[in-house]
Design a protein around this motif. Sequence first.
Motif, PDB file in Angstrom:
ATOM      1  N   GLY A   2       0.791  -0.926  -0.004  1.00  0.00           N
ATOM      2  CA  GLY A   2      -0.155  -0.048   0.207  1.00  0.00           C
ATOM      3  C   GLY A   2       0.855   1.437  -0.113  1.00  0.00           C
ATOM      4  O   GLY A   2       0.335   2.394  -0.529  1.00  0.00           O
ATOM      5  N   ARG A   3       2.223   0.899  -0.036  1.00  0.00           N
ATOM      6  CA  ARG A   3       3.002   2.219   1.040  1.00  0.00           C
ATOM      7  C   ARG A   3       4.258   2.349  -0.404  1.00  0.00           C
ATOM      8  O   ARG A   3       4.863   2.864  -0.277  1.00  0.00           O
ATOM      9  CB  ARG A   3       3.443   2.260   1.944  1.00  0.00           C
ATOM     10  N   ASN A   4       3.644   1.698  -1.375  1.00  0.00           N
ATOM     11  CA  ASN A   4       4.765   1.196  -2.233  1.00  0.00           C
ATOM     12  C   ASN A   4       5.152   3.095  -2.893  1.00  0.00           C
ATOM     13  O   ASN A   4       6.300   3.365  -3.487  1.00  0.00           O
ATOM     14  CB  ASN A   4       4.094   0.842  -3.853  1.00  0.00           C
ATOM     15  N   SER A  29      12.121   6.339  17.241  1.00  0.00           N
ATOM     16  CA  SER A  29      10.335   4.759  16.639  1.00  0.00           C
ATOM     17  C   SER A  29       9.804   5.350  16.139  1.00  0.00           C
ATOM     18  O   SER A  29       9.683   6.755  15.524  1.00  0.00           O
ATOM     19  CB  SER A  29       9.891   4.862  17.871  1.00  0.00           C
ATOM     20  N   ASP A  30       8.970   4.554  15.283  1.00  0.00           N
ATOM     21  CA  ASP A  30       8.026   4.946  14.078  1.00  0.00           C
ATOM     22  C   ASP A  30       6.663   5.333  14.645  1.00  0.00           C
ATOM     23  O   ASP A  30       7.169   5.040  16.081  1.00  0.00           O
ATOM     24  CB  ASP A  30       7.248   3.567  13.242  1.00  0.00           C
ATOM     25  N   TRP A  31       5.792   6.394  14.474  1.00  0.00           N
ATOM     26  CA  TRP A  31       4.751   6.932  15.644  1.00  0.00           C
ATOM     27  C   TRP A  31       4.381   6.286  16.087  1.00  0.00           C
ATOM     28  O   TRP A  31       3.338   4.863  15.967  1.00  0.00           O
ATOM     29  CB  TRP A  31       3.845   8.056  15.044  1.00  0.00           C
ATOM     30  N   SER A  77      -2.571   3.436  -0.385  1.00  0.00           N
ATOM     31  CA  SER A  77      -2.810   5.019   1.053  1.00  0.00           C
ATOM     32  C   SER A  77      -1.692   4.093   1.949  1.00  0.00           C
ATOM     33  O   SER A  77      -1.845   2.772   2.157  1.00  0.00           O
ATOM     34  CB  SER A  77      -4.048   4.624   1.631  1.00  0.00           C
ATOM     35  N   GLU A  78      -1.157   4.667   2.636  1.00  0.00           N
ATOM     36  CA  GLU A  78      -0.640   3.898   3.797  1.00  0.00           C
ATOM     37  C   GLU A  78      -1.925   3.949   4.763  1.00  0.00           C
ATOM     38  O   GLU A  78      -3.019   4.512   4.734  1.00  0.00           O
ATOM     39  CB  GLU A  78      -0.139   5.914   4.666  1.00  0.00           C
ATOM     40  N   GLY A  79      -1.017   2.204   5.049  1.00  0.00           N
ATOM     41  CA  GLY A  79      -2.408   1.822   6.727  1.00  0.00           C
ATOM     42  C   GLY A  79      -3.087   0.695   6.015  1.00  0.00           C
ATOM     43  O   GLY A  79      -3.451  -0.100   6.723  1.00  0.00           O
TER      44      GLY A  79
END
Length: 755
Positions: free
Chosen positions: A114-116, A226-228, A413-415
């Motif tokens: 999804g985040r490609n 860290s990632d959020w 989308s992201e996610g």
Amino acid sequence: MADHEAERPPLALKASLTSGSDTWHSTGAPGLVRPFLLADGPHGVRRQGEGGDALGIGTSVPATCFPPAVALGSTWDTALVRRVGAALGREAAALEVDVILGPGMNIKRSPLGGRNFEYLSEDPHLTGRLAAAYVEGVQSSGVGACVKHFAVNNQETDRMRVSAEVDQRALREVYLRPFEHVVRTARPAMVMSAYNSVNGVAASENPWLLTRVLREEWGFDGVVVSDWGAVNDRVAALRAGLDLEMPPTGTDAEVVAAVERGELDESVLDAVIDRLRRLAERVGAARTRAPEEELAVIRRDNAELAREAAARAAVLLTNDGVLPLDPSSDAVAVIGELARTPRFQGGGSSRIVPTGLSSALDALTRRLGAVRFAPGYAVDGVADEALVLEAVEAARDARVAVVFLGLPEHAESEGFDRTTIDLPADQVDLLERVAAVAPRVVVVLSNGGVVSVAGWQHHANAILEGWLLGQGGAEATADLLLGDRAPSGRLAETIPLRLSDHPSYLTFPGGDGVSVYGESTFVGYRHFDTLGRPVAFPFGHGLTYTRFEYADLRVTEAGEDGWEVTFSVANTGDRDGLEVAQLYAGLVEEHPTRPRSELRGFAKVELRPGETTTVTLPLPAADLRTWDVRGQRWALAAGDYAIRVGASSQDVRLEATVHSDGDRVLTPLTAQSTIAEWRADPAGREVLAALLGRTALGAAQSTVAPELVRMFLSIPLDKLRSFGLGVTAETVAGLVAQARAGQERLLATGAYRRP
Ligand code: BGC
């Protein structure tokens, strides 16, 4: 209390510095360390106001929207990406931002990712080189870059919990390699740890990843953030090597308690503070916001660069000569809602509020005068016969129909990951009906993840894969269609014929909390090219408006370090153009566990008609190494290597072979080493020969069937004791001692190395 102790910052203060103060700021302490403002990234500065969100829902200050990574990856242009990085850094500094949360550099393991759109390539070499250029660019402006997401964050499905189960070779050679290159060569200020687990251990709490590999092996000296929301356990994360938890979760008391209970060494907090202070030195003093006039100048310059970058990113997949359009004779119909309502970036945390935006329809109208336009479809995917009929009418009267197709916002989308690589069915239907009446058809695509072309490409006289091109995309597309600039993007990922052909098909995105990377190192073209499977368009492919010829391949030795590969490229057509010359290498001998050919170098060259240039690409021996799982090290196999130079992974124009003696490393032989390993080792070989010379085994050797000999090769020496051959524990121990002594003698000659 001694004086020096009185000056020490209190434990609670130290603990608070290892977490943010709000969504985008790290915590500061006067006299100790200043707070930093972090902002997404990666393709623009996403500077939010107070209380901003991390999900891309809320708005942000307008900023230049450069082409997202999918497009920057397709430029294959390190110099350009460095300029984009520097421009981003300049804009970030003017907006008081200390660190940009980019580049995203995960490998595109599956076309469904999804985040490609936020990642550069399916190939680790290309990803590493372009990401390093981005980091160098950003940091040349005095702003920090934060490479993400470390590591093996290749899917969105269950991204906050899933464990990426990946074998050691794929991990090292494909997924960690680009990060290793960037850390070693570009010294990013920050690394962002991923949400997912890697082989069962959360990336943010993974001492092997964050300390053993990142800091101890690669020498990373920056800050790990860290990632959020990626931290599950503050104390475990700190112990593993994470410096900064973002955003804060209000768990500082857990850190304090862990120190007081003796479960976390206080020196861990001191080390974090040291690293934050070093970061402060690197990214300069606290910033002040630039005045509006200065920002306006930066934005104007950056908008220009965004357009140039977009023009270098779009990939011309096919062209029978219809492009470039001839404005004097080509009556053009512009068809497709995406021509009027552009898609220029992806959804989620990287969403930028652009400083300007036009549509391809506007850009073409400005150049050509009034053009006939019909939307043809609604971007929500609901078929509308009236829109189709209107488009067919427009196409019928034109000499060329330029049809804009692509993925709607909600498709990627992201996610979340996609479940198909097909274009919306109503768009394909529209294309078929337009193609039935239009004399010639040009398709322009807008999509962040790969879309399949196999079902409809025969309807198009040319296809321009525009990806998501940022705010300058519309003007750049018009430049390319009209021939004001030459297309020069190349595919940074394979376009498969069918989704089910892809190596990740059966295992992506996994389930039940795990994602098994069953294809191992055979990611993308490594799979297709090794097995000779057909694809729609291969990795590295892209056309332009001229032709290039390759000649005069020479491979010369560059000492111990490897080779230099030199060849010439000539523009033999009649227009200016840019070529991306690509270098692939692989062992000549087929090997079931190695890809046939892997990208090892590339250069983008610009040539006028009739002009020739010489390209020299270094081929370090180190780049041919593979990860030796047993020895836990990079190893260079002895053998003949094919050097392939060409215009895509499948369009090889020149080929040569070089021989390598390998790294001449002697791995200590043990009782557990197989007979084959003993025979491959110069000292082991001698000891075995002597043994065969004086035992019944030796005498029987000539009468033993060859398949039996082969069977023997896989047996660990110690196991010979079980086969009634008179081999005892003492024999084995004696052989090991002799072999070790022999290895030591060889090492003393200097001709061999220790692991
Ligand atoms: C994303 C990161 C991003 C962060 C802050 C996360 O959801 O995975 O890439 O930098 O949010 O917005």
